[in-house]
Design an enzyme around this catalytic site. Structure first.
Site, PDB file in Angstrom:
ATOM      1  N   SER A 800       8.071  23.651  -8.234  1.00  0.00           N
ATOM      2  CA  SER A 800       8.744  23.887  -6.962  1.00  0.00           C
ATOM      3  C   SER A 800       8.172  22.884  -5.972  1.00  0.00           C
ATOM      4  O   SER A 800       6.966  22.866  -5.737  1.00  0.00           O
ATOM      5  CB  SER A 800       8.498  25.313  -6.463  1.00  0.00           C
ATOM      6  OG  SER A 800       9.058  25.488  -5.183  1.00  0.00           O
ATOM      7  N   CYS A 868      11.500  24.344  -2.076  1.00  0.00           N
ATOM      8  CA  CYS A 868      11.416  25.568  -1.269  1.00  0.00           C
ATOM      9  C   CYS A 868      10.981  25.295   0.165  1.00  0.00           C
ATOM     10  O   CYS A 868      10.633  26.217   0.893  1.00  0.00           O
ATOM     11  CB  CYS A 868      10.469  26.578  -1.919  1.00  0.00           C
ATOM     12  SG  CYS A 868       8.767  25.998  -2.037  1.00  0.00           S
TER      13      CYS A 868
END
Length: 916
Positions: A800, A868
């Site tokens: 991520s 994110c």
């Protein structure tokens, strides 16, 4: 032979051949010129005319104000052709041709550039117009309009100079409206206007029609670089190098009596999107009367009774245009002595709600495809539709102080500002929420309108300048609010017995047209009730899911259903909102946010200050039930979708009182001579906090480093995650926890801590007698991690990208310092194209992401990859993530609908391209 700068409307085929496509024609002739030419080709009633190209405008501006070679000669030749078509002659004292000189860029910029009507009227030709029409009043009204427009637009005379003279004459004659002035009154007005012209310019109003035409063309060219046009382009994202075309069109007159009229209409309602003919018209008026809002027009439906035959013709034109352009059209028309003339067709500006409804309805009508519908709606429109609205309960109790035309929907609260400069200054420099209030708005007000939260006018209708601009930019607006009297000099507005001064707070509802005194509370709309939006975003999801990825030769990417939209959520209520908005997973849960809860923080602080692992574990055991309940709620809400939970990331000092605050308290105690346990406790805490201080805490003991130094904290968190997952699975929920280890820079960090944590996960599942599907992965937010992603993927099962920190690390910027001190200047001076913390830097940060994704998947082909950071909700960044072959973007719950649309649009724009 010189370049072709001028095209007659009937030469549209030649223009299309030169431009290569219809989009090219719009770029060459501008939207207005292309529309007039296209309507001429379709056999609709268009007054003869010609267009001077945008290329001519750019050449004129580039030369510092000289017509390019051949332009004037081509203009005169085209004028001769128009004379032949009309049987009239420009400047002829017996049968004069009059023309309008209108702007028209490729992309519509309502009211931002200049138009001059009735060009060709002089002291001689006005007499001919009286003879030809038998309508003395009409001829002198047309002449005063030319002097007024030519004076203000071409020569730069302030509007007020003419307005004051007009108002003075009306008072003298006892006339309430312009239309109450007689022919003799207008003759006198012409003479007074000529004096105004001479006073400001030092010369007489030009009596040579050719000079009028040349100067009017130059004025339109110059208006491309007017302050208001530049401000509008900046707000609308329109390039500065397009230029404007100039349309020279035979004048047709809507002010020749009660069988004449002028109007603006839309083929559908631009506020709601409803499929009904919508617009306004004025009998015995010229076009600027409708747009300027000087007179209040009639709804188009009234024309059924007043001019039934013309209304039927308009309906037929409406149907033809919608079928031809496959979109809602904005049309301008004039009725001259019962004959309909079409003056413009263009894609109509519309509200966010209307844009979405029209797109969805047109798919149902077979006019456009789902892909076209998804591309027609902008992320900004989706955002606008989900803006807060006034609380219905509060509204029911509030007193409506005035009501006008509901021109642009939405709720707006702000302080009244009576001019555009004040509105802009208050909004930009003083960060105030502003409602700009004016009798009516003009193009010169656009900078204030764009800065305001809402717009309120006492005059004008739903097609006035204020209404059109507000709808395009999603600014709530109430116009034509005749109950409000505005005194610009005293900067006061009255609505009945309510007096509102500049700076007073009002609330306006652009959906209902209501105005309230004071601040009205707002609530978020119910997403589930926005049926057309739900449908459209469903199509966007289908399109993104149906994306067939093409990878470089010899490289197979992770089998994906396209770029999915996940959300950042720390609590079950956030996750539920995200799911309601259509999120298909949680890409980031920040566990440290849970530690700040009032009942938990004291335990957290004791845990941090513990002197041994055993003491720390005692407090961690007290925190475990809280964390477990949080995770249970998140996993349950999102089942069967994945939930990525980031282990503790910030430095521990963030959970303790600020060193500076503690020091101040201790010094105060020392000065006052306070002794005893309270001071001892404060002194001790100060010493502990001081011992934990770091020179650069955001690059110090945090993330994976903290996990390695104090593994008991993250072991507690992993135990809580897996106990929650096992209990939810026993309860019948298909849960998918994914554990994220932040701030890894070296593979050995991950090997050290992930091995220990996976043991905890296995132990819990063994204790519970339940197996759950899970993953361990890492957050890539340090350039070294991106550069060694192939190694790291040997341990991590997912990546991520924390794009906020990765941007800081890549640029070497501290975000807080950069945005406060120099980043705005960097963007304004063009040193950086955009703020890299808002729009992903594709060339630097993006290059690291693409490299890491490719290297990671070369080690682990099924590697799940997403982002994110805040960029996960920004359309340009989402497009990049699609191009880089990522699996998901994760953003704030409120940005999920925008991200879903952007993901679908990215799949359409890059269909079949090599990705990754």
């Amino acid at each position: 032979m010189s370049k072709k700068w001028v095209y007659l409307f009937k030469e549209v085929d030649e223009a299309e051949k030169y431009a290569g496509s219809w989009d090219g024609v719009r770029g060459l002739l501008g939207g207005k010129g292309a529309g007039l030419a296209d309507m001429t080709r379709a056999g609709l009633p268009v007054p003869p005319g010609f267009t001077i190209t945008t290329e001519a405008c750019n050449a004129y501006l580039a030369s510092g104000g000289k017509f390019p070679e051949g332009l004037w000669e081509q203009t005169l030749a085209a004028l001769k052709d128009v004379e032949k078509q009309t049987g009239k002659k420009f400047g002829d004292p017996k049968n004069p041709l009059l023309v309008s000189v209108r702007s028209g860029a490729k992309l519509s910029m309502p009211g931002m550039m200049d138009t001059v009507l009735n060009v060709g009227l002089t002291d001689e030709t006005v007499k001919a117009m009286v003879e030809l029409t038998g309508n003395e009043r009409f001829a002198w009204d047309a002449y005063r309009r030319l002097i007024q427009m030519f004076g203000s637009i071409v020569m730069g005379i302030p509007d007020e100079a003419f307005d004051e003279v007009m108002e003075e004459l009306k008072k003298e004659k006892g006339a309430k409206l312009d239309t109450d002035l007689t022919a003799d009154d207008l003759k006198e007005l012409v003479e007074r206007f000529k004096k105004v012209y001479k006073k400001h310019t030092g010369s007489d109003f030009p009596q040579d029609p050719m000079e009028q035409l040349r100067l009017a063309i130059e004025a339109v060219f110059k208006s491309w670089n007017s302050d208001r046009a530049i401000a509008y382009r900046k707000a609308a994202g329109i390039p500065d190098d397009l230029g404007t075309a100039v349309n020279v069109v035979t004048m047709v007159f809507g002010n020749m009596g009660n069988d004449s009229a002028t109007g603006v209409a839309f083929t559908r309602d631009p506020s709601t999107g409803e499929k009904k003919f919508w617009g306004e018209y004025l009998v015995n008026a010229q076009g600027e009367d409708v747009v300027a809002g000087i007179r209040t027009p009639k709804p188009i439906d009234e024309m059924k009774k007043e001019m039934p035959q013309v209304y039927q013709e308009l309906q037929e034109v409406r149907e033809k245009l919608e079928k031809h352009y496959r979109d809602m059209q904005d049309i301008e028309f004039t009725i001259e002595r019962g004959k309909l003339w079409m003056l413009q067709t263009r894609t109509g500006k519309r509200t966010a709600r209307a844009a979405i409804k029209i797109a969805v309805d047109m798919v149902g009508e077979g006019l456009i495809s789902k892909e076209e519908a998804v591309m027609r709606v902008t992320p900004e429109q989706v955002d606008t539709l989900l803006h807060p609205q006034f609380d219905p309960k509060a509204k029911a109790k509030a007193k409506v102080i005035a009501k006008g035309v509901n021109a642009s929907p939405g709720a707006a609260v702000g302080q009244l500002a009576f001019d555009a400069d004040t509105a802009e200054r208050w909004a930009k420099e003083e960060h105030r929420d502003v409602i700009m209030i004016r009798p009516e708005t003009k193009p010169d007000d656009v900078h204030g309108m764009l800065a305001a939260k809402g717009i309120l006018t006492s005059r004008g209708g739903a097609t006035s300048h204020a209404a059109v601009v507000a709808r395009q930019f999603g600014i709530p607006a109430v116009v034509g609010c005749e109950e409000i009297e505005i005194d610009l000099e005293k900067r006061v507005a009255k609505a009945g017995d309510v007096v509102m001064k500049e700076g007073d707070v009002v609330s306006i509802d652009g959906t209902t047209g209501e105005v309230f005194l004071g601040e009205m509370p707002t609530v978020y709309p119910d997403f589930s009730k926005e049926k057309e939006l739900v449908t459209l975003l469903g199509w966007a999801d289908e399109i993104a899911a149906g994306d067939v990825r093409q990878w470089p030769e010899g490289y197979t990417g992770f089998p994906t259903r396209g770029l999915m939209v996940w959300a950042n959520a720390d609590y079950p209520r956030d996750a539920q909102r995200a799911r309601d908005f259509g999120a298909r997973g949680i890409g980031l849960t920040r566990t440290e946010h849970m530690f700040f809860e009032e009942e938990r923080l004291p335990i957290v602080q004791k845990m941090i200050l513990a002197k041994s692992s055993e003491e720390r574990e005692k407090y961690l055991n007290q925190l475990l039930p809280f964390q477990k309940e949080d995770f249970r709620g998140l996993l349950r809400v999102m089942a069967p979708y994945p939930v990525i939970i980031r282990l503790i990331d910030p430095p521990l000092h963030e959970f303790l009182p600020r060193y500076e605050d503690l020091l101040a308290e201790v010094i105060e105690m020392r000065v006052k001579g306070v002794t005893g346990p309270e001071r001892e406790e404060k002194e001790k805490l100060l010493a502990e906090v001081e011992a934990m201080r770091e020179a650069n805490p955001m690059m110090g003991l945090r993330g994976v480093r903290l996990s390695i130094v104090m593994p008991e904290i993250v072991k507690m968190q992993v135990r809580a995650i897996f106990e929650a997952a096992c209990e939810e699975k026993k309860a019948g929920y298909d849960v998918h926890p994914e554990v994220m280890i932040p701030l890894v820079s070296h593979i050995n960090e991950l090997k050290t801590i992930q091995t220990e944590l996976e043991e905890v996960a296995k132990q819990v599942m063994k204790e519970q007698g339940v197996e759950v599907a899970y993953k361990f992965g890492t957050m890539i937010e340090i350039p070294r991690a991106a550069l060694t992603a192939g190694e790291i993927a040997g341990v991590a099962q997912f990546f991520s990208f924390g794009t906020n920190d990765l941007t800081q690390m890549t640029f070497g910027f501290s975000r807080d310092d950069a945005e406060a001190k120099f980043l705005i200047q960097y963007v304004e001076q063009g040193i950086l194209p955009k703020n890299p913390f808002q729009v992903l830097d594709r060339d630097g940060v993006g290059k690291l992401i693409k490299m890491a994704a490719k290297d990671g998947r070369s080690t682990r082909p099924e590697l799940e990859i997403g982002i994110c950071g805040e960029h996960g909700g920004e359309p340009s960044s989402i497009e990049f993530c699609h191009m880089a072959g990522l699996n998901y973007v994760s953003c704030s719950p409120f940005r999920v609908p925008i991200a879903r649309l952007a993901a679908g649009q990215a799949a359409i724009k890059h269909k079949g391209e090599i990705l990754g």
